[in-house]
Scaffold this motif. Structure first.
Motif, PDB file in Angstrom:
ATOM      1  N   LEU A  20      69.851  44.510  89.657  1.00 18.80           N
ATOM      2  CA  LEU A  20      69.787  43.056  89.551  1.00 18.80           C
ATOM      3  C   LEU A  20      70.106  42.577  88.125  1.00 18.80           C
ATOM      4  O   LEU A  20      69.436  42.964  87.179  1.00 18.80           O
ATOM      5  CB  LEU A  20      68.389  42.582  89.950  1.00 18.80           C
ATOM      6  N   PRO A  21      71.130  41.730  87.958  1.00 13.88           N
ATOM      7  CA  PRO A  21      71.468  41.242  86.619  1.00 13.88           C
ATOM      8  C   PRO A  21      70.398  40.314  86.076  1.00 13.88           C
ATOM      9  O   PRO A  21      69.737  39.599  86.834  1.00 13.88           O
ATOM     10  CB  PRO A  21      72.789  40.497  86.846  1.00 13.88           C
ATOM     11  N   PHE A  22      70.187  40.350  84.780  1.00 11.75           N
ATOM     12  CA  PHE A  22      69.275  39.499  84.024  1.00 11.75           C
ATOM     13  C   PHE A  22      67.801  39.803  84.274  1.00 11.75           C
ATOM     14  O   PHE A  22      66.943  39.408  83.486  1.00 11.75           O
ATOM     15  CB  PHE A  22      69.544  38.005  84.280  1.00 11.75           C
ATOM     16  N   GLU A  23      67.480  40.502  85.361  1.00 15.25           N
ATOM     17  CA  GLU A  23      66.075  40.729  85.696  1.00 15.25           C
ATOM     18  C   GLU A  23      65.305  41.444  84.586  1.00 15.25           C
ATOM     19  O   GLU A  23      64.142  41.096  84.334  1.00 15.25           O
ATOM     20  CB  GLU A  23      65.949  41.503  87.009  1.00 15.25           C
ATOM     21  N   PRO A  24      65.888  42.442  83.865  1.00 17.86           N
ATOM     22  CA  PRO A  24      65.122  43.061  82.776  1.00 17.86           C
ATOM     23  C   PRO A  24      64.679  42.056  81.712  1.00 17.86           C
ATOM     24  O   PRO A  24      63.580  42.172  81.158  1.00 17.86           O
ATOM     25  CB  PRO A  24      66.098  44.093  82.201  1.00 17.86           C
ATOM     26  N   ILE A  25      65.528  41.056  81.436  1.00 18.32           N
ATOM     27  CA  ILE A  25      65.164  40.044  80.440  1.00 18.32           C
ATOM     28  C   ILE A  25      64.088  39.122  81.000  1.00 18.32           C
ATOM     29  O   ILE A  25      63.091  38.830  80.341  1.00 18.32           O
ATOM     30  CB  ILE A  25      66.408  39.253  80.003  1.00 18.32           C
ATOM     31  N   GLN A  26      64.281  38.671  82.234  1.00 15.92           N
ATOM     32  CA  GLN A  26      63.270  37.846  82.887  1.00 15.92           C
ATOM     33  C   GLN A  26      61.935  38.591  82.937  1.00 15.92           C
ATOM     34  O   GLN A  26      60.873  38.028  82.642  1.00 15.92           O
ATOM     35  CB  GLN A  26      63.716  37.500  84.309  1.00 15.92           C
ATOM     36  N   ALA A  27      61.994  39.878  83.296  1.00 11.75           N
ATOM     37  CA  ALA A  27      60.778  40.686  83.407  1.00 11.75           C
ATOM     38  C   ALA A  27      60.076  40.835  82.068  1.00 11.75           C
ATOM     39  O   ALA A  27      58.843  40.937  82.017  1.00 11.75           O
ATOM     40  CB  ALA A  27      61.119  42.049  83.989  1.00 11.75           C
TER      41      ALA A  27
END
Length: 250
Positions: A20-27
């Motif tokens: 999933l793109p961007f999810e590591p930053i959101q997380a």
């Protein structure tokens, strides 16, 4: 007979989670909020339900007794490796409705980015309630149906309403329900929890994929990302995720 909380292909879910793109930053912003709440509440005995690939105990000291209940084999196996040499950490691979603890002595239960993913949230919350005392703090966070990026999509006539299921949610096998603060409070009330604190995090103007493209193109800087997270101080109703702290009704 236990009511199943999850009805999904866990292997496919794990693969989609990693992609999933961007999810590591959101997380990372979600995690920072949860860790802040843990530090503030200062539990001696913590239960984390659904740890993903980075359980909370990696950022917590040995003074906290921690139990992790994680249904996915890959995530629970990884958690066990990360917990090696730390006797105060217990990793259990199962669904929360199948977990039993005769000593309901958790000071805090963390249900981070989980409630919106299950078919029967009331069954999950009933299982959690059985593990709580009247003093236990339940922390819940979920995506916000009234996130800025969803309201923008409605204004652009890309979706008919803010709570319409997205392509990402379909890939992650999430149910169609998307909470706003009112519906989240209602869900917890139905499960006999009383919310005493709530808030939101990270005002996200665009979809995950669009946010990732802005980062890859070099436009979106770390300073901008931090600013979007801090923007909830001014626009709390527009955060991409909402959170609550609750206790069982006395």
């Amino acid at each position: 007979m236990n009511t199943p909380v999850m009805n999904r292909n866990m292997s496919d879910y794990t693969e989609q989670y990693h992609a999933l793109p961007f999810e590591p930053i959101q997380a990372s912003y979600r995690r920072a909020l949860v860790l802040r709440e843990i530090e503030r509440i200062a539990p001696r005995n913590l239960l984390e339900i659904g740890c993903g690939n980075l359980p909370l105990f990696t950022d917590l000291g040995n003074e906290v007794e921690i139990t992790v209940v994680e249904p996915a084999v890959e995530f629970s196996t990884n958690a066990r490796k990360l917990a090696e040499g730390r006797s105060q950490i217990n990793i259990v691979q199962c669904r929360i409705e199948d977990y039993t603890n005769s000593h309901a002595d958790f000071d805090m239960v963390v249900l981070s980015c989980v409630l919106h993913e299950v078919n029967d949230p009331l069954a999950l919350l009933a299982s959690v309630r059985n593990l709580c005392t009247s003093d236990t703090v339940l922390h819940v966070n979920v995506p916000n149906a009234r996130s800025l990026h969803r309201l923008l999509a409605v204004s652009m006539e890309l979706i008919p309403a803010p709570d319409v299921q997205s392509d990402t949610q379909r890939r992650m096998q999430q149910r169609a329900m998307i909470y706003d603060m009112a519906s989240l409070l209602h869900e917890l009330s139905r499960a006999s929890f009383s919310v005493f604190e709530n808030g939101s995090l990270f005002v996200k103007p665009f979809t995950h994929m669009q946010m990732q493209r802005l980062i890859d193109d070099g436009f979106m800087t770390q300073s901008m990302l931090d600013g979007l997270n801090n923007l909830v101080d001014f626009l709390p109703e527009l955060g991409s995720e909402i959170w609550v702290n609750a206790r069982i009704n006395r």
